[in-house]
Scaffold this motif. Structure first.
Motif, PDB file in Angstrom:
ATOM      1  N   ILE A   1     -23.426  22.952  17.765  1.00  0.00           N
ATOM      2  CA  ILE A   1     -25.543  23.069  18.046  1.00  0.00           C
ATOM      3  C   ILE A   1     -25.601  24.410  19.008  1.00  0.00           C
ATOM      4  CG2 ILE A   1     -27.384  22.594  18.742  1.00  0.00           C
ATOM      5  CD1 ILE A   1     -26.347  19.741  17.083  1.00  0.00           C
ATOM      6  N   SER A   2     -26.195  25.337  18.024  1.00  0.00           N
ATOM      7  CA  SER A   2     -26.709  26.727  18.873  1.00  0.00           C
ATOM      8  C   SER A   2     -28.241  26.833  19.463  1.00  0.00           C
ATOM      9  CB  SER A   2     -26.777  28.285  18.484  1.00  0.00           C
ATOM     10  OG  SER A   2     -26.411  28.866  18.582  1.00  0.00           O
TER      11      SER A   2
ATOM     12  N   ALA B   1     -32.588  18.997  25.745  1.00  0.00           N
ATOM     13  CA  ALA B   1     -31.645  19.636  24.069  1.00  0.00           C
ATOM     14  C   ALA B   1     -29.790  19.589  24.555  1.00  0.00           C
ATOM     15  CB  ALA B   1     -32.267  20.774  23.712  1.00  0.00           C
ATOM     16  N   ALA B   2     -30.130  20.307  25.625  1.00  0.00           N
ATOM     17  CA  ALA B   2     -28.007  20.758  26.057  1.00  0.00           C
ATOM     18  C   ALA B   2     -27.202  19.352  26.459  1.00  0.00           C
ATOM     19  CB  ALA B   2     -28.630  21.725  27.013  1.00  0.00           C
ATOM     20  N   ARG B   3     -28.233  19.182  27.114  1.00  0.00           N
ATOM     21  CA  ARG B   3     -27.802  17.394  27.219  1.00  0.00           C
ATOM     22  C   ARG B   3     -27.503  16.645  26.194  1.00  0.00           C
ATOM     23  NH1 ARG B   3     -31.273  17.761  32.749  1.00  0.00           N
ATOM     24  NH2 ARG B   3     -29.954  19.005  34.144  1.00  0.00           N
ATOM     25  N   LEU B   4     -28.497  16.775  25.564  1.00  0.00           N
ATOM     26  CA  LEU B   4     -28.156  15.740  24.569  1.00  0.00           C
ATOM     27  C   LEU B   4     -26.624  16.695  23.719  1.00  0.00           C
ATOM     28  CD1 LEU B   4     -29.597  13.262  22.476  1.00  0.00           C
ATOM     29  CD2 LEU B   4     -30.935  15.434  21.839  1.00  0.00           C
ATOM     30  N   ALA B   5     -26.909  17.829  23.680  1.00  0.00           N
ATOM     31  CA  ALA B   5     -25.886  18.777  22.242  1.00  0.00           C
ATOM     32  C   ALA B   5     -24.594  17.856  23.334  1.00  0.00           C
ATOM     33  CB  ALA B   5     -26.116  20.230  22.972  1.00  0.00           C
ATOM     34  N   ALA B   6     -24.693  18.471  25.228  1.00  0.00           N
ATOM     35  CA  ALA B   6     -23.312  17.896  25.512  1.00  0.00           C
ATOM     36  C   ALA B   6     -22.508  16.870  25.363  1.00  0.00           C
ATOM     37  CB  ALA B   6     -23.232  17.653  26.862  1.00  0.00           C
ATOM     38  N   SER B   7     -24.283  15.590  25.100  1.00  0.00           N
ATOM     39  CA  SER B   7     -23.332  13.950  25.417  1.00  0.00           C
ATOM     40  C   SER B   7     -22.522  13.454  24.214  1.00  0.00           C
ATOM     41  CB  SER B   7     -24.930  13.420  25.276  1.00  0.00           C
ATOM     42  OG  SER B   7     -25.750  13.323  24.248  1.00  0.00           O
TER      43      SER B   7
ATOM     44  N   GLU C   1     -16.063  25.048  11.165  1.00  0.00           N
ATOM     45  CA  GLU C   1     -16.880  25.018  12.626  1.00  0.00           C
ATOM     46  C   GLU C   1     -17.852  25.250  11.229  1.00  0.00           C
ATOM     47  OE1 GLU C   1     -16.898  27.932  15.861  1.00  0.00           O
ATOM     48  OE2 GLU C   1     -18.257  28.675  14.641  1.00  0.00           O
ATOM     49  N   MET C   2     -19.131  23.470  11.655  1.00  0.00           N
ATOM     50  CA  MET C   2     -20.341  24.073  10.925  1.00  0.00           C
ATOM     51  C   MET C   2     -20.843  24.422  12.422  1.00  0.00           C
ATOM     52  SD  MET C   2     -19.119  21.310   8.878  1.00  0.00           S
ATOM     53  CE  MET C   2     -20.443  20.844   6.953  1.00  0.00           C
ATOM     54  N   THR C   3     -21.816  24.970  12.511  1.00  0.00           N
ATOM     55  CA  THR C   3     -23.217  25.379  13.644  1.00  0.00           C
ATOM     56  C   THR C   3     -24.128  24.925  12.609  1.00  0.00           C
ATOM     57  OG1 THR C   3     -21.754  27.074  14.130  1.00  0.00           O
ATOM     58  CG2 THR C   3     -23.745  27.336  14.897  1.00  0.00           C
ATOM     59  N   MET C   4     -25.584  24.816  13.691  1.00  0.00           N
ATOM     60  CA  MET C   4     -26.783  25.329  13.773  1.00  0.00           C
ATOM     61  C   MET C   4     -27.634  25.340  14.424  1.00  0.00           C
ATOM     62  SD  MET C   4     -28.444  21.064  12.962  1.00  0.00           S
ATOM     63  CE  MET C   4     -29.969  21.609  13.572  1.00  0.00           C
TER      64      MET C   4
END
Ligand SMILES: C[S@@+](CC[C@H](N)C(=O)[O-])C[C@H]1O[C@@H](n2cnc3c(N)ncnc32)[C@H](O)[C@@H]1O
Ligand code: SF4
Length: 376
Positions: A121-122, A148-154, A95-98
């Protein structure tokens, strides 16, 4: 016999566009540009110096936190993660989070991070109320957070998280629940829901805002918790909620007393050695000193007598039952060495016990400090 726990890697990026008045993290308002190349070079040199401590071990999670890691260019991120993969064995499933601040999010850069290897992404949303965001000194409004949330989801990442805070200055129950409803509508697999704390070394610390009283905070927590549960989120730590299968593996490793290398300004590390030593490291906090190549600030060994407290302090944050075997495996101590405090915790109904597990009770959660004191 001591066993080596899973190994994680934490990387700290110490800059933000501006300092939020509630924030006590090691973050500095940026003056000028981020020194992308220079800082990445220092991070990799810092990592290189730590390598002898973890020879041959595989990294199972990486977390890039801050500060605002999304200020780093996607080329910088690529160089950083390529460098990490050259120096260390990173599990193919890692898992690689930023962390990302919605005020710094751009579509191109996000897909560049993903190409570099980021798969989670957090996003620091905090609230969807325009007024509250201003009060919190945030550099973005609600629409940027949603974008930003929609971009992360897409992007088809493995997961993404939204950070929300509650108990904000003058916040009503309905405002707090409304923030949660708007977050849930974006379907993040993970939601961190922190109660705002006033930290001494912050602007809010010197000029404290008016916060909801204890009764109001309790209503916010209990009704918010119900809302999250009804939406399919399971609480697994004080402030962490996730859909089944989406718990943050990196944070789980901290709370289960796992090992981690910490690189970057002010980063903390904890490493277990086969000979039974447990070492804690702290890196130089300020970017100025750090970027002069003085990476390690201090280190100390965790003595046997301090291990039970340190183990349970982390472990009791999790709501899951804990295997007794983990205690002996990761501290190197026998169960009999803590029989007395465990018996006290059972008598006071802070803890429940089976032959294989310990489980913190509702009362234990309410009186967590008293429970932990038993292990001091
Ligand atoms: C390092 S920040 C996250 C990324 C990015 N810096 C941002 O703020 O968008 C980690 C999170 O901790 C939470 N946090 C920071 N200070 C806090 C405080 N005083 N009380 C409660 N939560 C806090 C916020 O939700 C914040 O998003
Ligand atoms: S909350 Fe995030 S953006 Fe704000 S100062 Fe702290 S680290 Fe920086």
């Amino acid at each position: 016999m001591l066993k080596l726990p899973p190994l994680s890697l934490y990387i700290h990026i110490p800059w933000c566009v501006q300092k939020c008045p509630y924030c006590d993290f090691n973050s500095h308002a940026l003056k000028g540009d981020v020194p992308h190349q220079e800082y990445v070079d220092h991070l990799l040199a810092d990592l290189k110096a730590d390598l002898p401590m973890v020879k041959g071990r595989e990294v199972t999670t990486i977390f890039i936190g801050g500060g605002t890691p999304s200020l780093l260019s996607s080329q910088g991120m690529q160089q950083l993660l390529d460098g990490v993969r050259t120096l260390l064995t990173v599990s193919p499933q890692a898992e690689m989070t930023m962390e990302a601040n919605p005020g710094t999010v751009e579509a191109d850069r996000f897909s560049g991070y993903q190409q570099a290897g980021i798969n989670r992404i957090s996003i620091g949303v905090q609230s969807f109320s325009p007024d509250k965001l201003v009060r919190l000194g945030r550099i973005h409004g609600p629409d940027e957070a949603k974008r930003a949330a929609r971009l992360a989801a897409s992007l088809g990442l493995r997961s993404f998280n939204l950070d929300l805070m509650h108990g904000l200055p003058s916040q009503s129950l309905n405002e707090a629940l409304d923030d949660l409803r708007q977050a849930i509508a974006l379907s993040p697999p993970h939601l961190s829901w922190y109660q705002l704390t006033i930290e001494p070394n912050t602007s809010f610390g010197s000029r404290p805002p008016v916060l909801p009283d204890d009764d109001a905070l309790w209503d916010i927590f209990s009704q918010g918790h119900q809302l999250l549960t009804a939406a399919g989120y399971q609480q697994y730590e004080t402030s962490a909620y996730a859909k089944p299968g989406y718990q943050c593996q990196h944070n789980l490793n901290y709370w289960r007393f796992g090992d981690y290398l910490g690189i970057g300004c002010g980063a903390h590390g904890k490493i277990t050695f086969e000979d039974g030593r447990i070492l804690r490291t702290v890196k130089t906090k300020h970017p100025r000193g750090y970027m002069q190549g003085r990476y390690l600030d201090k280190q100390h060994q965790v003595e046997n007598e301090d291990r039970p407290f340190e183990f349970f302090m982390n472990r009791f944050r999790l709501l899951e039952a804990m295997p007794k075997q983990d205690f002996s495996d990761f501290t190197g101590l026998s169960e009999s060495s803590i029989r007395h405090p465990i018996d006290q915790a059972l008598t006071t109904d802070y803890l429940a016990e089976t032959t294989t597990h310990w489980q913190i009770t509702q009362k234990g959660k309410l009186f967590l400090n008293s429970l932990l004191e038993l292990f001091l």
